[in-house]
Design an enzyme around this catalytic site. Structure first.
Site, short mmCIF file in Angstrom:
data_model
loop_
_atom_site.label_atom_id
_atom_site.label_comp_id
_atom_site.label_asym_id
_atom_site.label_seq_id
_atom_site.Cartn_x
_atom_site.Cartn_y
_atom_site.Cartn_z
N LYS A 82 0.84 -1.20 0.00
CA LYS A 82 0.00 0.00 0.00
C LYS A 82 0.87 1.25 0.00
O LYS A 82 1.86 1.33 0.75
CB LYS A 82 -0.92 -0.03 1.22
N SER A 112 -9.44 2.29 2.88
CA SER A 112 -8.51 3.02 2.04
C SER A 112 -7.52 2.12 1.30
O SER A 112 -6.79 2.58 0.43
CB SER A 112 -7.73 4.02 2.90
N SER A 138 -10.33 -0.26 6.86
CA SER A 138 -9.66 -0.17 5.57
C SER A 138 -9.04 -1.45 5.05
O SER A 138 -8.54 -1.49 3.93
CB SER A 138 -8.58 0.92 5.63
#
Length: 426
Positions: A75, A145, A169
């Protein structure tokens, strides 16, 4: 079965025995990305030649480590020394870190193939959404996210990917995209080198295609413990918890939870209901208060660099538009600490607690990444969470269920997830 559709667990044996080269697997993953990335948009940064060079190096060095050759996405809020970390923010566009985050160092030492940086909502917070689309329905959000990480695993770009969770997330995008995800116990994985949103909530976790994949990565981060023996349903005690957010559940989520409980019960598991005490009813609000209050200091540096480059919602945290006082924050800390100890005692009577992952299917559009109302309290409680896919809503899109347990019961929850996975596949 194609290489890219296999689980990390299935790929690891051939990689370690040199029956499958890391370069061959990397080329297959890159080919999949070439075909699908224009539609799915999972990657913030990917350097094909760097991936292949690292794959060849891993082949030359041989299988010396636990995750040898397994491609993994990272990420784009987690530092990588050889790839930019941009946080989906113009402040850091093209930013080249020179160090790895602690979790990345551990994965490199375990022999994983660092594949690229996955798309994220700005600073893994709010604001600019990820460009990523849900591979199950390109008109819909993949969740956030950790948008790119979930989509990359679901769309067969890589078998594994790292994400982070401050509210929902990891679990929410895993549910929307139909993959497994694990949010381990808070602070079990070092967050050094990952962008902070709310330090007492932020947790690094990962996505995979089966419970065994989650366990492989967990072993790299918690090498001192032995895996639990294989659990069978007649030896499992499960509590079904609708949670204080139950009123928000869609019909599809209600059906999924009932069906999940029924499958376990019919297989011989001891399944009962767990109603949380009244004081847990405010935990969703407490989680949001702590998240917003801690973001004031987390984003102050970026605010000082250039407020105009911050999304208004992120700037609003620093400016404390919610008017959260220090007294409010202290009370929130105290109440959440008390509930953590209480939940640990309650949940210790079970092997795991089964609860919803999401309100329902992924929403249409990319601006709204979906509600975290079913995730926030578990993140606040610091407990391990695993999304188990296998259910669907009215549009036949994925809906998952979450297994949780007391703090540091991660291996037992993993074992229950593997048992549940076998039942769903039978």
């Amino acid at each position: 079965m194609s290489l890219v559709s296999q689980t990390a667990s299935a790929l690891l044996g051939p990689l370690r025995r040199a029956e499958l080269s890391v370069e061959t697997l990397a080329r297959e993953c890159l080919a999949r990305v070439s075909v699908r990335e224009a539609e799915v948009r999972a990657w913030a940064y990917l350097d094909r030649e760097m991936v292949l060079a690292e794959a060849r190096k891993l082949d030359r060095d041989g299988a010396k480590a636990a995750l040898h050759g397994l491609p993994i996405g990272i990420k784009d809020v987690i530092l990588t020394k050889d790839m930019p970390t941009q946080y989906n923010s113009p402040i850091y566009h093209g930013s080249p870190p020179t160090i790895d985050a602690a979790c990345v160092k551990i994965l490199r030492a375990a022999g994983a193939l660092l594949f690229g940086k996955t798309e994220t909502v700005e600073f893994a917070a709010t604001g600019r959404p990820a460009r990523t689309r849900n591979p199950c329905d390109l008109r819909r959000t993949p969740g956030g996210s950790s948008s790119g990480s979930a989509a990359a695993v679901a769309d067969l770009h890589v078998p594994l990917a790292l994400g982070t969770q401050t509210a929902g997330s990891l679990i929410r995008p895993a549910s929307f995209c139909g993959v497994f995800a694990m949010k381990p116990t808070w602070n079990l994985v070092s967050t050094e080198g990952a962008k902070t949103f709310a330090p007492t909530l932020d947790t690094i976790g990962w996505f995979g295609r089966c419970a065994g994949d989650l366990a492989l990565v967990f072993d790299a981060f918690d090498p001192g413990e032995e895996a639990l023996p294989l659990l069978e349903a007649p030896n499992v005690r499960i509590a079904v918890c609708r949670s204080p957010a139950w009123e928000h559940a869609s019909d599809a989520t209600r059906v999924a939870l009932a069906r999940g409980a029924s499958i376990l019960r019919l297989a011989g598991a001891d399944v009962c209901e767990l109603d949380l005490p009244a004081e847990f009813g405010s935990l969703g609000d407490i989680q949001r208060l702590i998240m917003r209050a801690e973001a004031r200091s987390s984003f102050l540096a970026e605010y000082r660099i250039d407020r105009a480059l911050l999304h208004e919602s992120v700037a609003g945290y620093v400016e404390n538009v919610d008017c959260i006082t220090r007294k409010d924050l202290l009370e929130a800390y105290d109440r959440s600490a008390a509930c953590r100890a209480l939940f640990d005692r309650m949940a210790s009577e079970y092997d795991a607690v089964l609860t919803p992952s999401v309100i329902g299917e992924a929403p249409l559009g990319l601006a709204d990444t979906g509600s975290f109302v079913f995730n926030g309290i578990w993140t606040l409680l610091h407990v391990p969470c695993i999304n188990v896919p296998g259910f669907a809503g009215e549009n036949r899109l994925p809906i998952g269920l979450t297994l949780v347990g007391p703090r540091f019961s991660d291996r037992r929850v993993l074992a229950v997830a593997a048992c549940f996975e076998r039942l769903l596949g039978s």
